[in-house]
Design a protein around this motif. Structure first.
Motif, PDB file in Angstrom:
ATOM      1  N   UNK A   1       0.822  -1.204   0.000  1.00  0.00           N
ATOM      2  CA  UNK A   1       0.000   0.000   0.000  1.00  0.00           C
ATOM      3  C   UNK A   1       0.857   1.256   0.000  1.00  0.00           C
ATOM      4  N   UNK A   2       1.980   1.175   0.693  1.00  0.00           N
ATOM      5  CA  UNK A   2       2.870   2.319   0.739  1.00  0.00           C
ATOM      6  C   UNK A   2       3.412   2.635  -0.652  1.00  0.00           C
ATOM      7  N   UNK A   3       3.753   1.616  -1.406  1.00  0.00           N
ATOM      8  CA  UNK A   3       4.273   1.802  -2.763  1.00  0.00           C
ATOM      9  C   UNK A   3       3.247   2.520  -3.637  1.00  0.00           C
ATOM     10  N   UNK A   4       1.974   2.302  -3.370  1.00  0.00           N
ATOM     11  CA  UNK A   4       0.909   2.959  -4.116  1.00  0.00           C
ATOM     12  C   UNK A   4       0.625   4.377  -3.640  1.00  0.00           C
ATOM     13  N   UNK A   5       1.325   4.842  -2.626  1.00  0.00           N
ATOM     14  CA  UNK A   5       1.175   6.205  -2.141  1.00  0.00           C
ATOM     15  C   UNK A   5       0.225   6.383  -0.975  1.00  0.00           C
ATOM     16  N   UNK A   6      -0.245   5.294  -0.397  1.00  0.00           N
ATOM     17  CA  UNK A   6      -1.199   5.393   0.720  1.00  0.00           C
ATOM     18  C   UNK A   6      -0.555   6.021   1.951  1.00  0.00           C
ATOM     19  N   UNK A   7      -1.305   6.856   2.622  1.00  0.00           N
ATOM     20  CA  UNK A   7      -0.890   7.434   3.901  1.00  0.00           C
ATOM     21  C   UNK A   7      -1.907   7.139   5.000  1.00  0.00           C
ATOM     22  N   UNK A   8      -3.136   6.845   4.590  1.00  0.00           N
ATOM     23  CA  UNK A   8      -4.213   6.510   5.520  1.00  0.00           C
ATOM     24  C   UNK A   8      -4.964   5.306   4.952  1.00  0.00           C
ATOM     25  N   UNK A   9      -5.237   4.326   5.804  1.00  0.00           N
ATOM     26  CA  UNK A   9      -6.005   3.150   5.418  1.00  0.00           C
ATOM     27  C   UNK A   9      -7.299   3.151   6.217  1.00  0.00           C
ATOM     28  N   UNK A  10      -8.425   2.982   5.540  1.00  0.00           N
ATOM     29  CA  UNK A  10      -9.728   2.924   6.191  1.00  0.00           C
ATOM     30  C   UNK A  10     -10.208   1.483   6.196  1.00  0.00           C
ATOM     31  N   UNK A  11     -10.676   1.013   7.359  1.00  0.00           N
ATOM     32  CA  UNK A  11     -11.086  -0.382   7.512  1.00  0.00           C
ATOM     33  C   UNK A  11     -12.456  -0.440   8.193  1.00  0.00           C
ATOM     34  N   UNK A  12     -13.455  -1.020   7.537  1.00  0.00           N
ATOM     35  CA  UNK A  12     -14.748  -1.241   8.194  1.00  0.00           C
ATOM     36  C   UNK A  12     -14.749  -2.591   8.916  1.00  0.00           C
ATOM     37  N   UNK A  13     -15.588  -2.727   9.938  1.00  0.00           N
ATOM     38  CA  UNK A  13     -15.565  -3.968  10.707  1.00  0.00           C
ATOM     39  C   UNK A  13     -16.886  -4.255  11.394  1.00  0.00           C
ATOM     40  N   UNK A  14     -17.109  -5.547  11.621  1.00  0.00           N
ATOM     41  CA  UNK A  14     -18.210  -6.014  12.466  1.00  0.00           C
ATOM     42  C   UNK A  14     -17.735  -7.279  13.181  1.00  0.00           C
ATOM     43  N   UNK A  15     -16.610  -7.195  13.889  1.00  0.00           N
ATOM     44  CA  UNK A  15     -16.075  -8.336  14.629  1.00  0.00           C
ATOM     45  C   UNK A  15     -17.061  -8.769  15.709  1.00  0.00           C
ATOM     46  N   UNK A  16     -17.151 -10.069  15.947  1.00  0.00           N
ATOM     47  CA  UNK A  16     -17.916 -10.543  17.096  1.00  0.00           C
ATOM     48  C   UNK A  16     -17.150 -10.182  18.361  1.00  0.00           C
ATOM     49  N   UNK A  17     -17.817 -10.245  19.501  1.00  0.00           N
ATOM     50  CA  UNK A  17     -17.162  -9.874  20.760  1.00  0.00           C
ATOM     51  C   UNK A  17     -15.952 -10.767  21.060  1.00  0.00           C
ATOM     52  N   UNK A  18     -16.064 -12.096  21.023  1.00  0.00           N
ATOM     53  CA  UNK A  18     -14.878 -12.909  21.342  1.00  0.00           C
ATOM     54  C   UNK A  18     -13.704 -12.681  20.388  1.00  0.00           C
ATOM     55  N   UNK A  19     -13.996 -12.571  19.098  1.00  0.00           N
ATOM     56  CA  UNK A  19     -12.923 -12.351  18.132  1.00  0.00           C
ATOM     57  C   UNK A  19     -12.335 -10.956  18.281  1.00  0.00           C
ATOM     58  N   UNK A  20     -13.173  -9.985  18.522  1.00  0.00           N
ATOM     59  CA  UNK A  20     -12.694  -8.621  18.727  1.00  0.00           C
ATOM     60  C   UNK A  20     -11.782  -8.517  19.934  1.00  0.00           C
ATOM     61  N   UNK A 110      11.136   7.574   7.005  1.00  0.00           N
ATOM     62  CA  UNK A 110      12.564   7.896   6.933  1.00  0.00           C
ATOM     63  C   UNK A 110      13.354   7.183   8.023  1.00  0.00           C
ATOM     64  N   UNK A 111      12.781   7.118   9.231  1.00  0.00           N
ATOM     65  CA  UNK A 111      13.478   6.475  10.346  1.00  0.00           C
ATOM     66  C   UNK A 111      13.492   4.959  10.247  1.00  0.00           C
ATOM     67  N   UNK A 112      12.511   4.388   9.573  1.00  0.00           N
ATOM     68  CA  UNK A 112      12.403   2.935   9.435  1.00  0.00           C
ATOM     69  C   UNK A 112      12.045   2.633   7.975  1.00  0.00           C
ATOM     70  N   UNK A 113      13.036   2.619   7.076  1.00  0.00           N
ATOM     71  CA  UNK A 113      12.770   2.524   5.627  1.00  0.00           C
ATOM     72  C   UNK A 113      12.434   1.102   5.161  1.00  0.00           C
ATOM     73  N   UNK A 114      11.354   0.545   5.667  1.00  0.00           N
ATOM     74  CA  UNK A 114      11.034  -0.848   5.342  1.00  0.00           C
ATOM     75  C   UNK A 114      10.669  -1.046   3.882  1.00  0.00           C
ATOM     76  N   UNK A 115      10.117  -0.025   3.227  1.00  0.00           N
ATOM     77  CA  UNK A 115       9.784  -0.179   1.812  1.00  0.00           C
ATOM     78  C   UNK A 115      11.048  -0.364   0.980  1.00  0.00           C
ATOM     79  N   UNK A 116      12.110   0.328   1.318  1.00  0.00           N
ATOM     80  CA  UNK A 116      13.381   0.150   0.616  1.00  0.00           C
ATOM     81  C   UNK A 116      13.898  -1.273   0.816  1.00  0.00           C
ATOM     82  N   UNK A 117      13.733  -1.801   2.009  1.00  0.00           N
ATOM     83  CA  UNK A 117      14.172  -3.163   2.286  1.00  0.00           C
ATOM     84  C   UNK A 117      13.356  -4.163   1.479  1.00  0.00           C
ATOM     85  N   UNK A 118      12.069  -3.911   1.352  1.00  0.00           N
ATOM     86  CA  UNK A 118      11.206  -4.806   0.573  1.00  0.00           C
ATOM     87  C   UNK A 118      11.606  -4.807  -0.897  1.00  0.00           C
ATOM     88  N   UNK A 119      11.910  -3.643  -1.441  1.00  0.00           N
ATOM     89  CA  UNK A 119      12.255  -3.539  -2.852  1.00  0.00           C
ATOM     90  C   UNK A 119      13.583  -4.214  -3.176  1.00  0.00           C
TER      91      UNK A 119
END
Length: 125
Positions: A1-20, A110-119
């Motif tokens: 997602x970072x490679x695609x330029x994402x800075x914010x990810x939106x996630x919808x949910x309806x977890x059950x209580x035990x799983x949540x 910048x402090x943790x360049x994991x995308x560079x490591x992935x590439x």
């Protein structure tokens, strides 16, 4: 997602209580850290019918994995929504807000360049 330029990810949910209880916070924190993005997760909460309770806890995490906002929800399995009425452990509808600092996204990357490591790695799944 970072490679695609994402800075914010939106996630919808309806977890059950035990799983949540078992997984919701950990999964969202992990997504924020591994993607180095803000994670904003809207989550249904309350008793929908006699067989279904949704955990709740709409959350926001920053790219470092810090919890910024929690709208609340069920805290343990003993809160079953009770009675015959549809109920919620928090006032619904509810809105929580938090500040998003896109400079923090860049700073973390910048402090943790994991995308560079992935590439530069030579592995496949």
């Amino acid at each position: 997602v970072q490679r695609g330029g994402a800075e914010v990810i939106l996630i919808p949910s309806a977890f059950t209580v035990p799983t949540g209880i078992a997984h919701w916070h950990a999964l969202l924190k992990a997504r924020a850290i591994e993607s180095q993005c803000y994670v904003i997760a809207a989550a249904q909460v309350g008793r929908h019918n006699e067989k279904r309770n949704s955990y709740g806890h709409s959350l926001a995490y920053d790219p470092w994995g810090e919890l910024l906002a929690d709208a609340g929800g069920y805290e343990d399995d003993s809160q079953d929504g009770g009675g015959d009425e549809l109920s919620s452990p928090v006032d619904v509808p509810s809105i929580v807000t938090c500040d998003i600092d896109l400079d923090l996204v860049q700073s973390v990357r910048e402090r943790m360049p994991i995308q560079q490591h992935r590439e530069s790695s030579n592995f496949t799944f």
